[in-house]
Write an enzyme that holds these catalytic residues in place. Structure first.
Site, PDB file in Angstrom:
ATOM      1  N   ARG A  27      46.299  33.619  30.199  1.00 35.63           N
ATOM      2  CA  ARG A  27      45.444  33.716  29.199  1.00 35.63           C
ATOM      3  C   ARG A  27      45.154  32.228  28.624  1.00 35.63           C
ATOM      4  O   ARG A  27      45.767  31.362  28.799  1.00 35.63           O
ATOM      5  CB  ARG A  27      46.401  34.250  28.064  1.00 35.63           C
ATOM      6  CG  ARG A  27      45.776  34.938  26.954  1.00 35.63           C
ATOM      7  CD  ARG A  27      46.785  35.451  25.971  1.00 35.63           C
ATOM      8  NE  ARG A  27      47.274  36.909  26.575  1.00 35.63           N
ATOM      9  CZ  ARG A  27      48.405  37.360  25.926  1.00 35.63           C
ATOM     10  NH1 ARG A  27      48.549  37.388  24.852  1.00 35.63           N
ATOM     11  NH2 ARG A  27      48.946  38.455  26.560  1.00 35.63           N
ATOM     12  N   SER A 115      44.237  40.842  24.703  1.00 39.36           N
ATOM     13  CA  SER A 115      45.335  41.607  24.071  1.00 39.36           C
ATOM     14  C   SER A 115      44.918  41.357  22.524  1.00 39.36           C
ATOM     15  O   SER A 115      43.871  41.863  22.092  1.00 39.36           O
ATOM     16  CB  SER A 115      46.848  41.161  24.353  1.00 39.36           C
ATOM     17  OG  SER A 115      47.730  41.759  23.697  1.00 39.36           O
ATOM     18  N   HIS A 116      46.033  41.036  21.721  1.00 35.50           N
ATOM     19  CA  HIS A 116      45.926  40.922  20.393  1.00 35.50           C
ATOM     20  C   HIS A 116      45.500  39.361  19.931  1.00 35.50           C
ATOM     21  O   HIS A 116      45.592  39.003  18.702  1.00 35.50           O
ATOM     22  CB  HIS A 116      47.438  41.187  19.650  1.00 35.50           C
ATOM     23  CG  HIS A 116      48.283  40.366  20.149  1.00 35.50           C
ATOM     24  ND1 HIS A 116      48.841  40.525  21.499  1.00 35.50           N
ATOM     25  CD2 HIS A 116      48.805  39.197  19.661  1.00 35.50           C
ATOM     26  CE1 HIS A 116      49.910  39.463  21.449  1.00 35.50           C
ATOM     27  NE2 HIS A 116      49.735  38.720  20.438  1.00 35.50           N
ATOM     28  N   LYS A 125      45.638  40.805  32.659  1.00 41.18           N
ATOM     29  CA  LYS A 125      46.891  41.188  33.060  1.00 41.18           C
ATOM     30  C   LYS A 125      47.103  42.172  34.359  1.00 41.18           C
ATOM     31  O   LYS A 125      46.088  42.445  34.958  1.00 41.18           O
ATOM     32  CB  LYS A 125      47.359  42.078  32.071  1.00 41.18           C
ATOM     33  CG  LYS A 125      47.541  41.735  30.543  1.00 41.18           C
ATOM     34  CD  LYS A 125      47.935  42.776  29.384  1.00 41.18           C
ATOM     35  CE  LYS A 125      48.233  42.037  28.453  1.00 41.18           C
ATOM     36  NZ  LYS A 125      48.433  43.107  27.191  1.00 41.18           N
ATOM     37  N   ASP A 249      46.806  47.498  19.156  1.00 43.68           N
ATOM     38  CA  ASP A 249      46.177  46.350  19.129  1.00 43.68           C
ATOM     39  C   ASP A 249      45.084  46.196  19.896  1.00 43.68           C
ATOM     40  O   ASP A 249      44.301  47.247  20.247  1.00 43.68           O
ATOM     41  CB  ASP A 249      47.308  45.390  19.718  1.00 43.68           C
ATOM     42  CG  ASP A 249      47.403  45.673  21.210  1.00 43.68           C
ATOM     43  OD1 ASP A 249      47.232  46.528  21.666  1.00 43.68           O
ATOM     44  OD2 ASP A 249      48.131  44.584  21.977  1.00 43.68           O
ATOM     45  N   ASP A 251      44.095  45.784  23.022  1.00 43.04           N
ATOM     46  CA  ASP A 251      43.918  46.677  24.254  1.00 43.04           C
ATOM     47  C   ASP A 251      44.764  47.721  24.130  1.00 43.04           C
ATOM     48  O   ASP A 251      44.915  48.269  25.320  1.00 43.04           O
ATOM     49  CB  ASP A 251      44.274  45.550  25.412  1.00 43.04           C
ATOM     50  CG  ASP A 251      45.656  45.007  25.290  1.00 43.04           C
ATOM     51  OD1 ASP A 251      46.355  45.018  24.360  1.00 43.04           O
ATOM     52  OD2 ASP A 251      46.012  44.779  26.568  1.00 43.04           O
ATOM     53  N   ASP A 253      47.866  48.545  24.051  1.00 44.46           N
ATOM     54  CA  ASP A 253      49.369  48.782  24.804  1.00 44.46           C
ATOM     55  C   ASP A 253      50.361  48.671  23.617  1.00 44.46           C
ATOM     56  O   ASP A 253      51.563  48.702  24.068  1.00 44.46           O
ATOM     57  CB  ASP A 253      49.329  47.869  25.896  1.00 44.46           C
ATOM     58  CG  ASP A 253      49.248  46.321  25.505  1.00 44.46           C
ATOM     59  OD1 ASP A 253      49.006  46.053  24.471  1.00 44.46           O
ATOM     60  OD2 ASP A 253      49.246  45.385  26.527  1.00 44.46           O
ATOM     61  N   ARG A 254      49.907  48.433  22.683  1.00 46.20           N
ATOM     62  CA  ARG A 254      50.996  48.029  21.369  1.00 46.20           C
ATOM     63  C   ARG A 254      50.483  49.003  20.178  1.00 46.20           C
ATOM     64  O   ARG A 254      49.526  49.168  19.930  1.00 46.20           O
ATOM     65  CB  ARG A 254      51.332  46.793  20.788  1.00 46.20           C
ATOM     66  CG  ARG A 254      51.458  45.729  22.024  1.00 46.20           C
ATOM     67  CD  ARG A 254      51.862  44.519  21.540  1.00 46.20           C
ATOM     68  NE  ARG A 254      50.970  43.746  20.604  1.00 46.20           N
ATOM     69  CZ  ARG A 254      51.223  42.936  19.679  1.00 46.20           C
ATOM     70  NH1 ARG A 254      52.425  42.719  19.194  1.00 46.20           N
ATOM     71  NH2 ARG A 254      50.214  42.306  19.119  1.00 46.20           N
ATOM     72  N   HIS A 336      55.342  46.845  22.253  1.00 47.31           N
ATOM     73  CA  HIS A 336      55.461  47.537  23.377  1.00 47.31           C
ATOM     74  C   HIS A 336      56.446  48.473  23.542  1.00 47.31           C
ATOM     75  O   HIS A 336      57.488  48.220  23.446  1.00 47.31           O
ATOM     76  CB  HIS A 336      55.402  46.256  24.437  1.00 47.31           C
ATOM     77  CG  HIS A 336      54.117  45.496  24.783  1.00 47.31           C
ATOM     78  ND1 HIS A 336      53.228  45.747  25.216  1.00 47.31           N
ATOM     79  CD2 HIS A 336      54.407  44.008  24.098  1.00 47.31           C
ATOM     80  CE1 HIS A 336      52.293  44.566  25.177  1.00 47.31           C
ATOM     81  NE2 HIS A 336      53.195  43.548  24.595  1.00 47.31           N
TER      82      HIS A 336
END
Length: 472
Positions: A27, A115-116, A125, A249, A251, A253-254, A336
């Site tokens: 990242r 992501s966030h 990822k 979030d 993407d 995944d949360r 997550h």
């Protein structure tokens, strides 16, 4: 079947900015620490790893950030130049990429996602069919690139549309029950298109906030674990008299959630609902939570007949621990949540939403009644102390060493990840972040007064190392 045009020369070797190769992913800042040349090198190096493990096919997807399509194209090019075939699934949430790898029996997957993080960030990822990619394997990508130690070959790319297949898999475990009124906050993240497909198949009434995918995130930051980012969701739940609210979030995944009163359910409280459901079909099963989770969660899992396991923070580390323990459920305070019960053992907020709908639709009362019995505890959010990157782990070890001199039957120390100290009144945690130059602290107690007492004690220990934990 196409191969992307080679718009850039292939470098013999490539050096990454040292800040981008993280513990769980890659990242950085777009155009500064993370470039399209990095994306190509990631695809080429990951493809090399896949080839050397005997594989030949990788799925690639990307989120809604403005830089993501170009980065994904360079990842695809790197994979093909390494001799690895590419199933290019296009734009969508990270768990759709994970699903594609499992469903299509691919050898690995790369998701381009920030992501966030704020809009100026992006990242990658990665996963193998057998599990997550983290730690030394991410460093191996850097070593292969630096040495130019690439595999070469010819390969093909196929554009694959998995959206209907993925949505159908999400719906497979929907159990029905009473129709609900639900407010959804997509936060302009990559889950928007799948969310629309999902709610079109769910009964009840659905109010969608910011369901359009926009990499500028014009409405609020795409992180549902920060209370201010849930303000619109909470207001909408009240305005529409909804049964619950669900947020994702950047993407997807949360997950974040609020009940019918717009009260926020932290993910450790949410985990107690999932645990009750899972333990009905897996009595006595191990259920994992990270070290930042409330003691209430671990105690409730035990009360329900499960075997609570406290583990290290980090989605890749939790996935690996799940596989080791054969755990059907795991979760992190960060949102997550991982289902291996009926699912694949990775973090998928859209799937978690379906499982939450099942629980609420099958209950006699509202969502708030399902957590009413949990003890009321007082806790801080994550508190961060900026420290020197090169010494952050040593700083935690120094604090742990000082605290061990106080260890007693009333002062228990756990060093699973950093140091977590449990007392009769509560607990506090200090750990080094694996992704930032900070110490992460959290405190929980049975009263506000005890929380402040523990917080002051933790701040004093941090101060001995030359840093300041701000106590407000």
């Amino acid at each position: 079947m196409t191969q992307p045009a080679k718009t850039q020369p292939i470098a013999a070797t490539h050096q990454f900015d040292p800040s981008v190769l993280r513990e769980y992913d890659i990242r950085g800042l777009v155009g500064k620490t993370l470039t399209e040349a990095d994306a190509y090198a990631i695809g080429r190096s990951f493809g090399t790893i896949i080839r050397r493990q005997g594989g030949n096919r990788v799925c690639v997807g990307f989120d809604g950030r403005l830089s993501s399509p170009a980065f994904a194209a360079q990842v695809e090019r790197g994979l093909l130049d390494s001799g690895v075939n590419c199933d290019f699934i296009g734009r969508g949430p990270t768990p759709m990429l994970y699903f594609s790898v499992k469903d299509r029996l691919a050898d690995g997957g790369i998701m381009v996602t920030g992501s966030h993080n704020p809009p100026e960030y992006n990242g990658f990822k990665m996963m193998l069919r057998s599990g997550p990619v983290y730690g030394d394997m991410i460093q191996e990508i850097g070593r292969i690139s630096a040495a130019g130690n690439y595999e070469t070959g010819s390969a093909v790319s196929n554009k694959i549309d998995v959206r209907d297949t993925y949505t159908a898999r999400l719906m497979k475990d929907y159990e029905g029950g009473r129709p609900l009124k639900i407010v959804w906050d997509n936060g302009n993240g990559a889950g928007g298109e799948i969310l629309k497909r999902l709610v079109a198949q769910l009964p009840g009434e659905h109010i969608l906030l910011y369901d359009d995918i926009d990499g500028n995130f014009p409405n609020h930051h795409p992180d549902p674990t920060v209370d201010k980012n849930l303000a619109d969701l909470r207001a909408s739940v009240i305005a529409h008299k909804a049964d619950l609210g669900i947020a994702f979030d950047g993407d997807a995944d949360r997950i974040g959630a609020v009940d019918e009163n717009a009260s926020i359910l932290r993910c450790d409280a949410l985990m107690t609902l999932y645990a009750r459901d899972v333990l009905e079909s897996h009595p006595g099963a191990p259920i994992i939570g990270d070290v930042k989770c409330s003691q209430m969660m671990f105690d409730e899992i035990a009360r329900l007949g499960g075997r609570p396991i406290m583990w290290k923070t980090g989605h890749s580390l939790v996935k690996a621990k799940m596989a080791e323990e054969k755990s059907p459920l795991a979760g992190e305070l960060s949102g997550h949540i991982f289902f291996a019960d009926k699912y694949y053992g990775y973090d998928d907020a859209l799937y978690c939403a379906v499982r939450l709908i099942n629980i609420v639709a099958g209950a006699d009362g509202g969502l708030s009644t399902l957590t009413a019995h949990l003890p009321k505890l007082f806790n801080t959010p994550e508190l961060r102390v900026e420290v020197d990157e090169s010494t952050k782990f040593d700083t935690v070890r120094t604090i742990a060493h000082a605290l061990k001199s106080k260890a007693s039957s009333d002062f228990a120390i756990d060093e699973t990840d950093g140091v977590r100290v449990k007392t009769p009144e509560g607990w506090f945690l200090v750990r080094a972040s694996n992704t930032q130059n900070v110490l992460v602290c959290r405190v929980e107690a049975t009263s506000e007064a005890e929380m402040k007492k523990l917080l002051d004690g933790l701040a004093a220990e941090v101060a001995k190392t030359g840093y300041t934990l701000k106590v407000e």
